[in-house]
Design a protein around this motif. Structure first.
Motif, PDB file in Angstrom:
ATOM      1  N   ARG A 105       0.892  -1.105  -0.114  1.00 47.29           N
ATOM      2  CA  ARG A 105      -0.017  -0.029  -0.015  1.00 47.29           C
ATOM      3  C   ARG A 105       0.782   1.213   0.128  1.00 47.29           C
ATOM      4  N   LEU A 106       1.919   1.153   0.817  1.00 49.73           N
ATOM      5  CA  LEU A 106       2.777   2.437   0.851  1.00 49.73           C
ATOM      6  C   LEU A 106       3.478   2.529  -0.245  1.00 49.73           C
ATOM      7  N   ARG A 107       3.852   1.587  -1.148  1.00 47.93           N
ATOM      8  CA  ARG A 107       4.571   1.363  -2.490  1.00 47.93           C
ATOM      9  C   ARG A 107       3.758   2.150  -3.407  1.00 47.93           C
ATOM     10  N   HIS A 108       2.472   1.716  -3.574  1.00 50.27           N
ATOM     11  CA  HIS A 108       1.589   2.165  -4.269  1.00 50.27           C
ATOM     12  C   HIS A 108       1.395   3.783  -4.302  1.00 50.27           C
ATOM     13  N   ALA A 109       1.270   4.078  -2.914  1.00 48.81           N
ATOM     14  CA  ALA A 109       0.980   5.844  -2.824  1.00 48.81           C
ATOM     15  C   ALA A 109       2.411   6.456  -3.336  1.00 48.81           C
ATOM     16  N   LEU A 110       3.667   5.933  -3.146  1.00 54.67           N
ATOM     17  CA  LEU A 110       4.801   6.590  -3.370  1.00 54.67           C
ATOM     18  C   LEU A 110       5.086   6.551  -4.869  1.00 54.67           C
ATOM     19  N   ALA A 111       4.846   5.463  -5.550  1.00 53.46           N
ATOM     20  CA  ALA A 111       4.674   5.462  -6.880  1.00 53.46           C
ATOM     21  C   ALA A 111       3.773   6.374  -7.785  1.00 53.46           C
ATOM     22  N   ALA A 112       2.911   6.837  -7.064  1.00 58.38           N
ATOM     23  CA  ALA A 112       2.074   7.945  -7.769  1.00 58.38           C
ATOM     24  C   ALA A 112       3.013   9.434  -7.539  1.00 58.38           C
ATOM     25  N   LEU A 113       4.016   9.419  -6.799  1.00 54.55           N
ATOM     26  CA  LEU A 113       4.973  10.783  -6.562  1.00 54.55           C
ATOM     27  C   LEU A 113       6.115  10.709  -7.373  1.00 54.55           C
ATOM     28  N   VAL A 114       6.390   9.532  -8.021  1.00 55.22           N
ATOM     29  CA  VAL A 114       7.930   9.441  -8.681  1.00 55.22           C
ATOM     30  C   VAL A 114       7.856  10.207 -10.213  1.00 55.22           C
ATOM     31  N   CYS A 115       8.667  11.127 -10.042  1.00 55.09           N
ATOM     32  CA  CYS A 115       8.773  12.028 -11.386  1.00 55.09           C
ATOM     33  C   CYS A 115      10.015  11.678 -12.299  1.00 55.09           C
TER      34      CYS A 115
END
Length: 138
Positions: free
Chosen positions: A128-138
């Protein structure tokens, strides 16, 4: 020039009376507190990180900040957050602090390594944490 639009996540940060130092501006160490608060609020609210009962926590292993323009109380800051690198057990957060005129005042990063609380050994970032962080990858 870095702008708020370069960051997919934004949070307001209210400076506090005791953030100012004797020179009348926010003390340098407080910027790291802002960074830490922005990231952890995101992790808790968006990533489901349970800081009290969870089995996994993030340890800061590296950090850096560039101070470009002073901030001072009373001022509301816009913090921008993005992920520069998402690894198996670590993440590099990139942050920027903007004043009310949208001027970049500070930019920096820090790296979390996620570990199990019981052993303090690196562990894969929970899904769940990885999914949230993946949305912020630039």
């Amino acid at each position: 020039m870095t702008q708020p639009s370069d960051y997919p996540h934004h949070q307001s940060v209210q400076t506090r009376w005791h953030d100012n130092d004797i020179y009348g501006h926010v003390n340098n160490v407080v910027y790291y507190s802002y960074f830490d608060s922005v990231v952890n609020r995101f992790l808790i609210e968006q990533g489901g990180l349970d800081i009290h009962q969870g089995e996994v926590v993030g340890f800061v292993v590296e950090s850096q900040c560039r101070y470009l323009k002073p901030l001072a109380y009373p001022e509301t800051i816009t913090a921008g957050l993005r992920v520069g690198k998402l690894g198996n057990s670590s993440v590099r957060y990139e942050l920027a602090l903007f004043n009310a005129r949208q001027e970049l005042c500070a930019a920096g990063y820090f790296v979390h390594v996620f570990v199990t609380k019981a052993s303090n050994t690196p562990t894969p970032i929970p899904e769940r944490l990885r999914h949230a962080l993946a949305a912020l990858v630039c």
